[in-house]
Write an enzyme that holds these catalytic residues in place. Sequence first.
Site, PDB file in Angstrom:
ATOM      1  CG  ASP A  64      -0.269  -0.095   2.520  1.00 48.31           C
ATOM      2  OD1 ASP A  64       0.984  -0.068   2.541  1.00 48.31           O
ATOM      3  OD2 ASP A  64      -0.967  -0.208   3.544  1.00 48.31           O
ATOM      4  CD  GLU A 115      19.034  16.189 -18.780  1.00 50.11           C
ATOM      5  OE1 GLU A 115      18.500  17.014 -18.010  1.00 50.11           O
ATOM      6  OE2 GLU A 115      19.533  16.507 -19.880  1.00 50.11           O
ATOM      7  CG  ASP A 151      28.559  -4.893  -4.668  1.00 53.81           C
ATOM      8  OD1 ASP A 151      27.603  -5.263  -3.966  1.00 53.81           O
ATOM      9  OD2 ASP A 151      29.045  -3.742  -4.605  1.00 53.81           O
ATOM     10  CG  LEU A 202      17.309  14.057 -22.286  1.00 56.43           C
ATOM     11  CD1 LEU A 202      16.084  13.393 -22.881  1.00 56.43           C
ATOM     12  CD2 LEU A 202      18.207  13.007 -21.636  1.00 56.43           C
ATOM     13  CB  CYS A 219      26.436  24.415 -24.308  1.00 61.03           C
ATOM     14  SG  CYS A 219      25.472  25.553 -25.271  1.00 61.03           S
ATOM     15  CG  ASP A 244      26.459  18.985 -25.271  1.00 62.36           C
ATOM     16  OD1 ASP A 244      25.241  19.211 -25.174  1.00 62.36           O
ATOM     17  OD2 ASP A 244      27.223  19.659 -25.982  1.00 62.36           O
ATOM     18  CD  GLU A 256       0.983  -3.433   3.337  1.00 64.66           C
ATOM     19  OE1 GLU A 256       0.691  -3.508   2.127  1.00 64.66           O
ATOM     20  OE2 GLU A 256       1.890  -2.681   3.767  1.00 64.66           O
ATOM     21  CG  ASP A 310      21.851   8.108  -0.073  1.00 64.20           C
ATOM     22  OD1 ASP A 310      21.642   6.927  -0.403  1.00 64.20           O
ATOM     23  OD2 ASP A 310      21.661   8.535   1.075  1.00 64.20           O
ATOM     24  CG  HIS A 316      22.218  19.701 -28.939  1.00 62.94           C
ATOM     25  ND1 HIS A 316      23.278  19.999 -28.111  1.00 62.94           N
ATOM     26  CD2 HIS A 316      22.568  18.567 -29.596  1.00 62.94           C
ATOM     27  CE1 HIS A 316      24.238  19.085 -28.275  1.00 62.94           C
ATOM     28  NE2 HIS A 316      23.830  18.221 -29.176  1.00 62.94           N
ATOM     29  CG  ASP A 363      20.215  22.901 -25.536  1.00 60.02           C
ATOM     30  OD1 ASP A 363      20.531  22.920 -26.744  1.00 60.02           O
ATOM     31  OD2 ASP A 363      21.058  22.761 -24.623  1.00 60.02           O
TER      32      ASP A 363
END
Length: 669
Positions: free
Chosen positions: A126, A355, A170, A412, A651, A352, A132, A390, A472, A474
């Site tokens: 949930d 991202e 690993d 992108l 860029c 480039d 649960e 992290d 691109h 952008d």
Amino acid sequence: EMPGDRTLRLQHGNRIEALCVLGTCISADVYGAAPAGAVSFGVKHTEGVSVEVVCQGQAEVGSVPNSGTRWPLDEGTVLRFSMSRASTEVNNNKVTVSFYAEGGQPISQAGVFLTGIGISLDVDADRDGVVEKNNPNKASWTWGPEGHGAILLVNCDKESPFTPASDCNDERVFSKEDLLDMSQMVLRTEGPQRLPRGYEIVLYISVSDADKVGVFYVQNPFFGQRYIHVLGRRKLYHTVQYTGGTAELDFFVEGLRFPDDTFSGLVSIHVSLLETLAEGIPHTPIFTDTVVFRVAPWIMTPNTLAPVNVFVCSMKDNYLFIKEIKNLINKAGCELKVCFGYINRGDRWMQDEIEFGYTHAPHKSFPVVLDSPRDGGLEQFPIKELLGPDFGYVIREPLFEAITSLDSFGNLEVSPPVTVAGKEYPLGRILIGSSFPTSAGRRMTRVVRDFLYAQQVQAPIELYSDWLAVGHVDEFVTFVPTSDTKRFRMLMASPAACYKLFREKQKEGQGEATMFKGKGTGFAFAGYSGTDTKRVTINKVLSNDILLQQNRYVQRCIDWNRDILKKELGLMEKDIVDLPALFKLDKQGKAVPYFPNMVTMIVLAKDLGIPKPFGPVVGGECCLEQQTRSLLERFLEDVSSYHGRLGEVRCGTNVQRQPFAFQWWHVTP
């Protein structure tokens, strides 16, 4: 029938033993077990068992009372029994069937000794961060705010500095922190102190899921924990130690790869209770419980999300650029991260190479960088400088396709959240530049495109960018946040807007205003060397017929994209701002900017770093800057943070942003 419902063969004159899993039913054919001459039967049972008599498919009674009731022996008569409490000892419950002849005299009996056992494989179905018990929806996965199903993170960060690659590569756990990236799975069992002989409990995955999921088991939770890898790449099954009584065994599950064209993102883990009839005879499953996880997608962050870190490369010649960026970043209240020469190896094009995105589950979220297949000098940067505790890393590289400029991640982008004809895209939509539908032009490599489509939560839109030399998206479209109800505006490069402005200035008698002022003789831009640029005026630009034709063509290419974007992002004309821009075509017929392109700005919340266009100076001010400022001021309170002294800004920089507050599993793809 419940999963795990099964049939027993009763034999008159015989007593058999069976395990009964709580919540399941065992059926026994009474008619087939009866001795010759029997016409009726009666049933007795201990109180831990409930029994039903089923005649011709209809349950005769709810639960059989322990009275002397007798039933006629008809073909198809079946007993169904179940247990709701676990046994404390083996065979501590029984069911006895007595068979009677015509006059009512007993002629034989059949008996079953039952051991009740509880088995439940549990996950956070949930999505509230808690595992649960026996959620009825744990074996399926559905999208949306009312949806259900557990979620798994790809363990693509790196908790220990001593491992060569991401944690998902690993089969060891070096620290508790590594477990925090994983999803918990609990095997709950209850029953007698030991299983009867011939039974075992096995955890397993299918061959097709083996490279997508890994499972660890915590041994000795109290004395110096060890984390044992029990399922994954080379391990398809694991025999569980049954501990007796009421027990909970904790497992930790990691995703090994993101969804892809060959992987929907769903993985299943099963637990089965196996039974063998005799030594040397293979086991057969008598009960199976299944849980389903979806691997969390990789999610991109649009310009409208708050900036956290701005990355820029330090080069021999960009000291002033970094100084300017620093001022902008201080205003915006985020951090500057400089990538030095020993890592960037002379490659300044930070935008480039990578991202930034993130991945997210109910228990945890962390940033993940997608590395482009383009390998310039920066190729070591994401692995050496970003991948860590992290902070995840993912790459998709083609095996055979050639890499083109369209594989760089200036190509992108992602839109802010939009609603299109009633359909919501709460995480926005990915934009990738591609070739014209009819031509055999350049396209982003297939593995990267497939990866982006497979994430499902930011449905990609392919635009036409191959008309540009660099190619691109952008270079002709970006988004800026606004404080009105729309929340953003889309900015587009517009030769038409530039010609309109220049014609107005010419009418006002400013035709001799010169461009490229203040750029030293070293300024070579779009084919202009220092000497040429001194003599470029508004009149010269407007009288250049070839330039006019080229920009009409460019405007058509941009308008083609404008129509796609309006349709696919649900935009109106009032949501779009046209920034003046000019292009010229190179020898290959591809477009390059005629002056620095203002659309390639860096967006840090309300603070915009906009390239200085070096347009015609009218009354002491560049008329392109003035025009852009007045266009943006309509909906941005504070365009004083407009930084006019930066080169082609975007860029050379890359922005890591806050993740969305919105939970991706509430999307309905």
